[in-house]
Motif scaffolding. Structure first.
Motif, PDB file in Angstrom:
ATOM      1  N   ILE A  22       0.881  -1.213   0.083  1.00  0.00           N
ATOM      2  CA  ILE A  22       0.159  -0.045   0.058  1.00  0.00           C
ATOM      3  C   ILE A  22       0.895   1.098  -0.155  1.00  0.00           C
ATOM      4  O   ILE A  22       1.786   1.333   0.874  1.00  0.00           O
ATOM      5  N   VAL A  23       0.669   2.124  -0.902  1.00  0.00           N
ATOM      6  CA  VAL A  23       0.830   3.494  -0.891  1.00  0.00           C
ATOM      7  C   VAL A  23       0.111   4.596  -0.858  1.00  0.00           C
ATOM      8  O   VAL A  23      -0.856   4.425  -1.408  1.00  0.00           O
ATOM      9  N   VAL A  24       0.060   5.194   0.147  1.00  0.00           N
ATOM     10  CA  VAL A  24      -0.930   6.269   0.320  1.00  0.00           C
ATOM     11  C   VAL A  24      -0.589   7.605   0.108  1.00  0.00           C
ATOM     12  O   VAL A  24       0.735   8.132   0.439  1.00  0.00           O
ATOM     13  N   SER A  25      -1.150   8.422  -0.572  1.00  0.00           N
ATOM     14  CA  SER A  25      -0.970   9.771  -1.246  1.00  0.00           C
ATOM     15  C   SER A  25      -1.780  10.736  -0.519  1.00  0.00           C
ATOM     16  O   SER A  25      -2.958  10.745  -0.657  1.00  0.00           O
ATOM     17  N   TRP A  55      -6.247  19.717   7.300  1.00  0.00           N
ATOM     18  CA  TRP A  55      -5.685  18.473   8.313  1.00  0.00           C
ATOM     19  C   TRP A  55      -6.098  17.075   7.771  1.00  0.00           C
ATOM     20  O   TRP A  55      -6.204  16.301   8.468  1.00  0.00           O
ATOM     21  N   CYS A  56      -6.135  16.875   6.419  1.00  0.00           N
ATOM     22  CA  CYS A  56      -6.450  15.640   6.040  1.00  0.00           C
ATOM     23  C   CYS A  56      -5.207  14.794   6.257  1.00  0.00           C
ATOM     24  O   CYS A  56      -5.316  13.409   6.530  1.00  0.00           O
ATOM     25  N   ASP A 169      -5.325   7.514  -2.674  1.00  0.00           N
ATOM     26  CA  ASP A 169      -5.001   8.975  -2.647  1.00  0.00           C
ATOM     27  C   ASP A 169      -6.118   9.793  -1.857  1.00  0.00           C
ATOM     28  O   ASP A 169      -7.326   9.503  -2.128  1.00  0.00           O
ATOM     29  N   LEU A 170      -5.682  10.252  -0.840  1.00  0.00           N
ATOM     30  CA  LEU A 170      -6.517  10.775   0.234  1.00  0.00           C
ATOM     31  C   LEU A 170      -6.670  12.270   0.207  1.00  0.00           C
ATOM     32  O   LEU A 170      -5.802  13.013   0.173  1.00  0.00           O
ATOM     33  N   HIS A 171      -8.065  12.594   0.258  1.00  0.00           N
ATOM     34  CA  HIS A 171      -8.388  14.003   0.027  1.00  0.00           C
ATOM     35  C   HIS A 171      -9.654  14.307   1.106  1.00  0.00           C
ATOM     36  O   HIS A 171     -10.384  13.500   1.416  1.00  0.00           O
ATOM     37  N   ILE A 243     -10.055   8.596  -2.260  1.00  0.00           N
ATOM     38  CA  ILE A 243     -11.076   8.506  -1.265  1.00  0.00           C
ATOM     39  C   ILE A 243     -11.156  10.207  -0.659  1.00  0.00           C
ATOM     40  O   ILE A 243     -10.252  11.007  -0.321  1.00  0.00           O
ATOM     41  N   GLU A 244     -12.494  10.634  -0.944  1.00  0.00           N
ATOM     42  CA  GLU A 244     -12.717  11.889  -0.495  1.00  0.00           C
ATOM     43  C   GLU A 244     -13.658  11.997   0.676  1.00  0.00           C
ATOM     44  O   GLU A 244     -14.480  11.107   0.718  1.00  0.00           O
TER      45      GLU A 244
END
Length: 291
Positions: A22-25, A55-56, A169-171, A243-244
């Motif tokens: 897993i790679v989280v962006s 603050w994500c 990809d975290l937003h 992911i939003e």
């Protein structure tokens, strides 16, 4: 001659002690504003901060301990938007010599949300002058390109070691207003309509997100931006989802972290990372192997 100030790092790559696939962006939560950016702005820093996924990064705070490599933007989104392609600008937002290369802007680019954000509603232009070649090259070379190079390197390393890689990809997002499609949804999972990830991963993320007791939807109104479209190649065993998360799930009305709620969402995200890291995409490809 006085020594030149060394700018702070634009990105961070945080690897776990025991790595997984897993790679989280986290591309939009940076809070460092280089002096060059503040000097070029015609608005206050507070206005530029409206571009941030506030603050994500706190949500991803436990992802490394859960086995993910976390690639995080430290510089602010106002410098460059890593979730836009280098060709995504409106010609009216750049200096005249650059306009020919930005001849087909989309809706977001026309609204000033290109690879360099240039306008915000009720704020007007963000910069004192149109973006010229020197300013664009500096933003891309210092921040945008290193971010994508880091993602590509980490995903390639994960695939080489585990046979597949997963990019999350975290937003964060504002609440979807009444009258717009998917009003009431608090989490949006994007895979660009099936193009960037196998169904096994999308189903896993959707089921996990539902455990937050929030409405979860897929691809509307956010189908996945430049990051997942660039790096998600399920045919080559690299799966990517965006992911939003509605900011009201973890921020106060003043857009500050709510300690209890952000800890709750962060624990969920760590659990998702662990679950995705243990999943095997081969089960989707060979569903009848055990029969």
């Amino acid at each position: 001659m006085p020594s030149r100030t060394i700018p702070p790092a634009a990105i961070a790559v945080n690897r776990p002690a025991a790595s997984g696939p897993i790679v989280v962006s986290v591309p939009h939560a940076g809070r460092i504003y280089p002096p060059e950016i503040l000097a070029a702005a015609r608005v206050d820093r507070r206005d530029l901060e409206r571009l941030e996924d506030s603050w994500c990064d706190r949500i991803a705070g436990g992802a490394r301990d859960a086995g993910a490599t976390v690639v995080e933007a430290l510089w602010a989104r106002a410098v460059a938007d890593c979730n836009r392609g280098e060709g995504q600008m409106a010609p009216g937002e750049v200096a005249m010599p650059l306009r020919a290369q930005f001849s087909t802007p989309g809706r977001k680019e026309r609204a000033g949300l290109g690879v360099v954000p240039t306008r915000l509603a009720d704020c007007g232009p963000l910069w004192k002058r149109p973006i010229d070649a020197a300013a664009l090259d500096w933003r891309l070379e210092s921040f945008h390109r290193p971010y994508h190079a880091a993602l590509a390197d980490e995903l390639a390393a994960a695939r080489a070691r585990f046979g597949h890689a997963v990019l999350i990809d975290l937003h964060s997002m504002p609440s979807i207003p009444p009258g717009q499609p998917e009003h009431g949804a608090r989490i949006v999972v994007g895979d660009h309509f099936g193009a960037t990830a196998g169904r096994w991963l999308v189903d896993l993320v959707m089921a996990s997100a539902a455990r937050l007791d929030a409405t979860v939807v897929r691809n509307q109104p956010y189908a996945g931006g430049h990051i997942v479209r660039t790096h998600g190649r399920p045919g080559q065993a690299i799966h990517a989802v965006q992911i939003e998360i509605d900011r009201s799930l973890y921020l106060t009305s003043e857009r500050l972290p709510d300690a209890g709620r952000i800890a709750h969402v962060a624990r969920w995200f760590s659990d998702l990372v662990m679950e995705a890291g243990q999943a095997r995409p081969e089960s989707e490809i060979f569903p009848q192997a055990a029969e």
